[in-house]
Motif scaffolding. Structure first.
Motif, PDB file in Angstrom:
ATOM      1  N   ARG A  51       0.851  -1.194   0.000  1.00  0.00           N
ATOM      2  CA  ARG A  51       0.000   0.000   0.000  1.00  0.00           C
ATOM      3  C   ARG A  51       0.888   1.245   0.000  1.00  0.00           C
ATOM      4  O   ARG A  51       0.790   2.093   0.880  1.00  0.00           O
ATOM      5  CB  ARG A  51      -0.933   0.002   1.227  1.00  0.00           C
ATOM      6  N   CYS A  52       1.765   1.323  -1.014  1.00  0.00           N
ATOM      7  CA  CYS A  52       2.674   2.483  -1.089  1.00  0.00           C
ATOM      8  C   CYS A  52       1.836   3.758  -1.060  1.00  0.00           C
ATOM      9  O   CYS A  52       0.883   3.899  -1.833  1.00  0.00           O
ATOM     10  CB  CYS A  52       3.501   2.422  -2.361  1.00  0.00           C
ATOM     11  N   SER A  53       2.238   4.677  -0.199  1.00  0.00           N
ATOM     12  CA  SER A  53       1.409   5.863   0.022  1.00  0.00           C
ATOM     13  C   SER A  53       1.293   6.710  -1.248  1.00  0.00           C
ATOM     14  O   SER A  53       0.316   7.407  -1.449  1.00  0.00           O
ATOM     15  CB  SER A  53       1.991   6.694   1.152  1.00  0.00           C
ATOM     16  N   TYR A  54       2.298   6.627  -2.122  1.00  0.00           N
ATOM     17  CA  TYR A  54       2.277   7.443  -3.345  1.00  0.00           C
ATOM     18  C   TYR A  54       1.485   6.798  -4.471  1.00  0.00           C
ATOM     19  O   TYR A  54       1.344   7.377  -5.538  1.00  0.00           O
ATOM     20  CB  TYR A  54       3.713   7.754  -3.814  1.00  0.00           C
ATOM     21  N   PRO A  57      -2.741   4.485  -1.454  1.00  0.00           N
ATOM     22  CA  PRO A  57      -2.790   4.766  -0.013  1.00  0.00           C
ATOM     23  C   PRO A  57      -3.848   3.917   0.697  1.00  0.00           C
ATOM     24  O   PRO A  57      -4.955   3.734   0.199  1.00  0.00           O
ATOM     25  CB  PRO A  57      -3.114   6.257   0.052  1.00  0.00           C
ATOM     26  N   LYS A  58      -3.435   3.398   1.837  1.00  0.00           N
ATOM     27  CA  LYS A  58      -4.242   2.478   2.643  1.00  0.00           C
ATOM     28  C   LYS A  58      -5.643   3.022   2.940  1.00  0.00           C
ATOM     29  O   LYS A  58      -6.620   2.274   2.971  1.00  0.00           O
ATOM     30  CB  LYS A  58      -3.505   2.278   3.965  1.00  0.00           C
ATOM     31  N   ASP A 168       3.829   0.347   3.657  1.00  0.00           N
ATOM     32  CA  ASP A 168       2.693   0.417   4.594  1.00  0.00           C
ATOM     33  C   ASP A 168       2.034  -0.918   4.916  1.00  0.00           C
ATOM     34  O   ASP A 168       0.886  -0.956   5.355  1.00  0.00           O
ATOM     35  CB  ASP A 168       1.633   1.406   4.054  1.00  0.00           C
ATOM     36  N   ASN A 232      -3.085  10.266  -4.082  1.00  0.00           N
ATOM     37  CA  ASN A 232      -1.866  10.279  -3.271  1.00  0.00           C
ATOM     38  C   ASN A 232      -1.569  11.629  -2.608  1.00  0.00           C
ATOM     39  O   ASN A 232      -0.558  11.776  -1.931  1.00  0.00           O
ATOM     40  CB  ASN A 232      -0.654   9.745  -4.060  1.00  0.00           C
TER      41      ASN A 232
END
Ligand code: SAM
Ligand code: SF4
Ligand code: SF4
Length: 368
Positions: A51-54, A57-58, A168, A232
């Motif tokens: 779940r890479c924030s960029y 996102p979670k 994440d 993002n």
């Protein structure tokens, strides 16, 4: 407390109307800005175990998020059929991506099918795949045996705490590094590593990453954090411009500019003067490279996107499932490509406001 507002994502915007097919066999296919079609990126799944924030996102891509049901995905036969038509129209390079492509069941079978394709001149395709590396140790050998030539692995930090914060889901660096080693041992070559750099989050990992991959034969590429998608919360002050990044590298390493290895290449290449390999700078935000962009993207459900920042795609799946033969699909593709005038990054750089209310497509859905 200030809260970031994240719009809900519906990946399924209305599809663009399909143009009437045109003759597809009239030599080199060029778009409205004179750019050929050379590179096809195929997203094989919209799902991911990170779940890479960029990217995903979670807060948005949670248990309530509706991923595409299996019947909506293109089958391997459909992907291969479309890929064959694209190759006949000039595509020489195919990259499998996602989401996380190694999550797609039996992905090596798709690789095997695509590896049989040849360009009109009888050449092998440049067939590659971008992965977060989490399943690579398990899959590398089967992918190589199926005909995959090379691979790109994403890794944003060597420091576990930072990497886990970025993916994440608590995934450790060591497993990605192990995946890279196994891929190397399996003969996937060359291996590239992509690092998305976000100022204030992982920019102090730039030098440790450069030191780690120096002299390993693995090309490390630094990607400017991009304003893809709508989730993002992108801000320009979180972008570390490639020029600034290069200056940091040059404090420690002697680097020399290298020629691009192919027209339309996204990375600016720099070589270590001591022969310790190369690094790449992908400056999608600060230095537009739309002028020779030869990339098309096929989404998980078979929509053709002409730009990473597009708002909508052309529904090739309906065309195919509606019974169109290859000639009709080729003619439709030719008409779509000839009408292409996308150049988002260039317009962004020149300060042109555009886009309005329309929402850009998410990156995990059309692939990087
Ligand atoms: N899951 C695979 C992976 O992470 O390698 C493949 C798909 S991912 C969308 C493809 C590439 O896009 C990755 O290298 C990723 O780091 C990059 N990417 C995703 N979101 C980005 C963003 N906002 N800015 C720059 N690069 C991004
Ligand atoms: Fe998944 Fe790749 Fe997106 Fe990260 S960048 S969330 S690994 S698709
Ligand atoms: Fe290609 Fe669009 Fe990126 Fe420009 S912004 S380089 S046209 S994908």
């Amino acid at each position: 407390m200030s809260e970031r507002v994240i719009p809900l994502v519906d990946q399924r915007q209305p599809a663009l109307p399909l143009p009437a097919p045109v003759a597809a066999d009239s030599g080199l296919l060029l778009d409205a800005l004179g750019r050929p079609l050379r590179d096809l990126r195929i997203s094989v799944t919209d799902r991911c175990n990170f779940r890479c924030s960029y990217c995903m996102p979670k807060e948005v891509f949670d248990a309530q998020h509706h991923f595409l049901p299996h019947a909506e995905l293109l089958s391997f036969e459909e992907i291969t059929r479309l890929a064959r038509v694209f190759v006949a129209q000039g595509v020489q390079k195919i990259r499998l991506t996602g989401g996380e492509p190694l999550l797609r069941k039996n992905i090596e079978r798709l690789v095997e099918m695509l590896a049989t394709l040849r360009t009109p001149e009888g050449q092998l395709l440049d067939l590659t795949l971008t992965t977060n590396g989490s399943l690579l140790a398990r899959k590398a050998r089967a992918l190589k045996d199926a005909g995959l030539q090379r691979i790109t692995v994403s890794l944003d930090a060597l420091d576990d705490a930072i990497f886990q914060r970025m993916n994440d889901v608590g995934f450790p660096v060591a497993e990605v590094l192990n995946g890279i080693e196994v891929a190397k041992a399996a003969g996937l070559a060359p291996i590239k590593v992509n690092m998305v750099v976000k100022r204030g989050l992982n920019d102090h990992e730039v030098l440790p990453m450069a030191r780690h991959f120096h002299g390993t034969g693995i090309a490390l590429r630094f990607i400017e954090y991009m304003d893809v998608g709508a989730t993002n919360g992108w801000r320009m002050d979180e972008v570390l411009p490639s020029r600034e990044l290069l200056a940091r590298l040059q404090h420690e390493f002697q680097l020399e500019p290298l020629e691009p290895s192919a027209p339309g290449e996204t990375a600016e290449r720099w070589g270590h003067a001591d022969g310790g390999g190369e690094i790449g700078l992908i400056s999608s935000v600060t230095q537009a490279f739309c002028g020779d962009c030869n990339r098309a993207r096929l989404s998980t459900e078979g929509r053709l996107y002409l730009c990473l920042f597009a708002h909508a795609g052309h529904d090739l799946r309906s065309l195919m499932r509606g019974g169109a033969d290859d000639g009709r699909i080729a003619g439709t593709l030719a008409a779509i490509w000839r009408g292409r005038h996308d150049r988002y990054s260039q317009l962004r750089a020149s300060g042109v406001a555009f886009g309005g209310e329309a929402r850009k497509v998410e990156m995990h859905y059309i692939g990087g």
